[in-house]
Design an enzyme around this catalytic site. Structure first.
Site, PDB file in Angstrom:
ATOM      1  N   ASP A 272       0.838  -1.197   0.000  1.00  0.00           N
ATOM      2  CA  ASP A 272       0.000   0.000   0.000  1.00  0.00           C
ATOM      3  C   ASP A 272       0.875   1.249   0.000  1.00  0.00           C
ATOM      4  O   ASP A 272       1.682   1.459   0.907  1.00  0.00           O
ATOM      5  CB  ASP A 272      -0.897  -0.008   1.241  1.00  0.00           C
ATOM      6  CG  ASP A 272      -1.898   1.115   1.232  1.00  0.00           C
ATOM      7  OD1 ASP A 272      -2.842   1.049   0.429  1.00  0.00           O
ATOM      8  OD2 ASP A 272      -1.751   2.053   2.051  1.00  0.00           O
ATOM      9  N   LEU A 273       0.719   2.099  -1.024  1.00  0.00           N
ATOM     10  CA  LEU A 273       1.564   3.280  -1.123  1.00  0.00           C
ATOM     11  C   LEU A 273       1.353   4.225   0.054  1.00  0.00           C
ATOM     12  O   LEU A 273       0.219   4.476   0.465  1.00  0.00           O
ATOM     13  CB  LEU A 273       1.277   4.035  -2.427  1.00  0.00           C
ATOM     14  CG  LEU A 273       2.107   3.652  -3.643  1.00  0.00           C
ATOM     15  CD1 LEU A 273       1.930   2.177  -4.002  1.00  0.00           C
ATOM     16  CD2 LEU A 273       1.757   4.537  -4.828  1.00  0.00           C
ATOM     17  N   ASP A 303      -8.604   4.863  -9.879  1.00  0.00           N
ATOM     18  CA  ASP A 303      -8.994   3.576  -9.303  1.00  0.00           C
ATOM     19  C   ASP A 303      -8.956   3.607  -7.781  1.00  0.00           C
ATOM     20  O   ASP A 303      -8.056   4.196  -7.179  1.00  0.00           O
ATOM     21  CB  ASP A 303      -8.043   2.488  -9.816  1.00  0.00           C
ATOM     22  CG  ASP A 303      -8.393   1.108  -9.290  1.00  0.00           C
ATOM     23  OD1 ASP A 303      -9.510   0.641  -9.575  1.00  0.00           O
ATOM     24  OD2 ASP A 303      -7.550   0.503  -8.602  1.00  0.00           O
ATOM     25  N   GLU A 333     -13.436   6.062  -8.916  1.00  0.00           N
ATOM     26  CA  GLU A 333     -14.169   4.873  -8.469  1.00  0.00           C
ATOM     27  C   GLU A 333     -14.148   4.829  -6.947  1.00  0.00           C
ATOM     28  O   GLU A 333     -13.166   4.419  -6.328  1.00  0.00           O
ATOM     29  CB  GLU A 333     -13.531   3.604  -9.037  1.00  0.00           C
ATOM     30  CG  GLU A 333     -14.260   2.334  -8.616  1.00  0.00           C
ATOM     31  CD  GLU A 333     -13.325   1.205  -8.171  1.00  0.00           C
ATOM     32  OE1 GLU A 333     -13.830   0.110  -7.911  1.00  0.00           O
ATOM     33  OE2 GLU A 333     -12.111   1.425  -8.077  1.00  0.00           O
TER      34      GLU A 333
END
Length: 372
Positions: A272-273, A303, A333
């Site tokens: 996870d960035l 996204d 999204e």
């Protein structure tokens, strides 16, 4: 597939920012963002009421400045999950561009063009290298193309659609990376996947696939090498592979400006960035500028933004629009059935994004199964 987007005339009309012309309209949207600074994610109907009030006060000004096509256009999803993995998709889009324009398509969302960890079979959301659009060998078979084709074919498809008279939106996957090349050791805290606010023990050394050097690309387009400190959490620890947990990096709390499903939905998958890390932010801005230079795209589909704090996209869009000297269409999204949550995120991003109307999709789904 055509997608419904929250647009003017609906309760969430403010889901997009107009093409700002002049300081007055900039002030209007900055005012929306500022009004939401003190509104938490658990605000319930307060967020929708605040957004409705803003719309009522500013609707005529927005309508006067925004292109009619953004209210009455038709955006098409230019792929689906099960599109053939034959490497010919970009060519098919190029060949059908004129026909799509003829039937009234005004914008098309292209699938992720970047190399995924699964190479030529990856739909694109298992993102590995943002800067490989099907140009460099990857994986055991040394495949160059993505599921959809090569970099050259992607650019040709974008250009064909643009020349046919409609807009092209690139898919942006910023939430995570997958398919690291080597493991690293670092300190992390195990969190319950069903309630990320609940720790399953104390901090400890873990080992995970967080090293990304992209050797085949060899520094082309970007020289950044990703390491464990560029990520906020991972879902795998090879020192204890049977322990099911989300491993949050020490001294890096989950963001509270994200969806609150599972207690906190900052983490989705893979590596996870850490969006707060300055090197990560700088690299994502660099990628955006590079994409605008690489292909004649008109905007982006973002996204999984329910896992990313909205303030980042304000900063990212400021950078890209300043670089491009134009406004960029962006649709996000944020998949939730809760209208109030969508209102909250729109407010937090200052009305800069369209959002897909996920609640409407849910209603259609239920209606289709009702049999009446």
């Amino acid at each position: 597939m055509c997608r419904k987007i929250i647009t003017p005339g609906e309760n969430l009309f403010a889901g997009s920012r107009l093409h700002v012309r002049g300081q007055r309209m900039k002030y209007v949207f900055d005012q929306l963002k500022e009004s939401f600074r003190a509104i938490p994610a658990k605000s319930g109907k307060r967020a929708t009421r605040e957004l409705d009030d803003w719309i009522e006060k500013n609707a005529s000004a927005v309508l006067a400045h925004r292109p009619e096509a953004e209210f009455n256009g038709t955006m098409m999803q230019g792929f689906h999950w099960y599109s053939d993995a034959d490497g010919q998709h970009w060519n098919r889009l190029r060949e059908t561009a004129a026909a799509l324009a003829k039937v009234g398509i005004s914008g098309i969302w292209f699938p992720p063009a970047c190399k995924g960890m699964g190479g030529k079979d990856d739909v694109g959301y298992g993102i590995y290298d943002l800067f490989d659009l099907g140009e460099f060998p990857h994986g055991k078979d040394g495949g160059v193309r993505t599921k959809y084709g090569t970099r050259k074919e992607y650019i040709e498809a974008v250009r064909a659609c643009s020349d046919a008279g409609f807009q092209v939106y690139a898919d942006v996957v910023f939430n995570h990376k997958m398919g690291g090349e080597f493991e690293e050791d670092f300190e992390a805290i195990p969190c319950n996947p069903s309630n990320r606010n609940h720790h399953l023990g104390g901090p400890r050394t873990i080992r995970s696939w967080t090293g990304y050097d992209f050797p085949a690309r060899n520094g082309a387009y970007s020289t950044m090498r990703w390491r464990w400190w560029h990520f906020g959490a991972v879902d795998y620890n090879s020192l204890d592979p049977g322990f099911r947990a989300i491993w949050r990096k020490m001294d890096k709390p989950f963001s509270d400006e994200v969806d609150l499903e599972n207690g906190n939905y900052d983490f989705l998958m893979g590596c996870d960035l850490d969006i707060d890390h300055p090197e990560v932010r700088g690299e994502l801005k660099h990628w955006g500028r590079w994409m605008l230079d690489t292909a004649p795209i008109h905007g982006f589909r973002l996204d999984a933004i329910k896992h990313i704090e909205g303030d980042f996209f304000n900063e990212w869009l400021d950078e890209l629009e300043s670089y491009a000297h134009r406004d960029l269409f962006c649709v996000g999204e944020y998949w939730t059935p809760r209208l109030d949550t969508l209102s909250w995120y729109i407010g937090k991003t200052g009305g800069r994004l369209h959002l897909f109307d996920a609640p409407l999709q849910g209603n259609f789904h239920r209606a289709s199964r009702a049999g009446g």
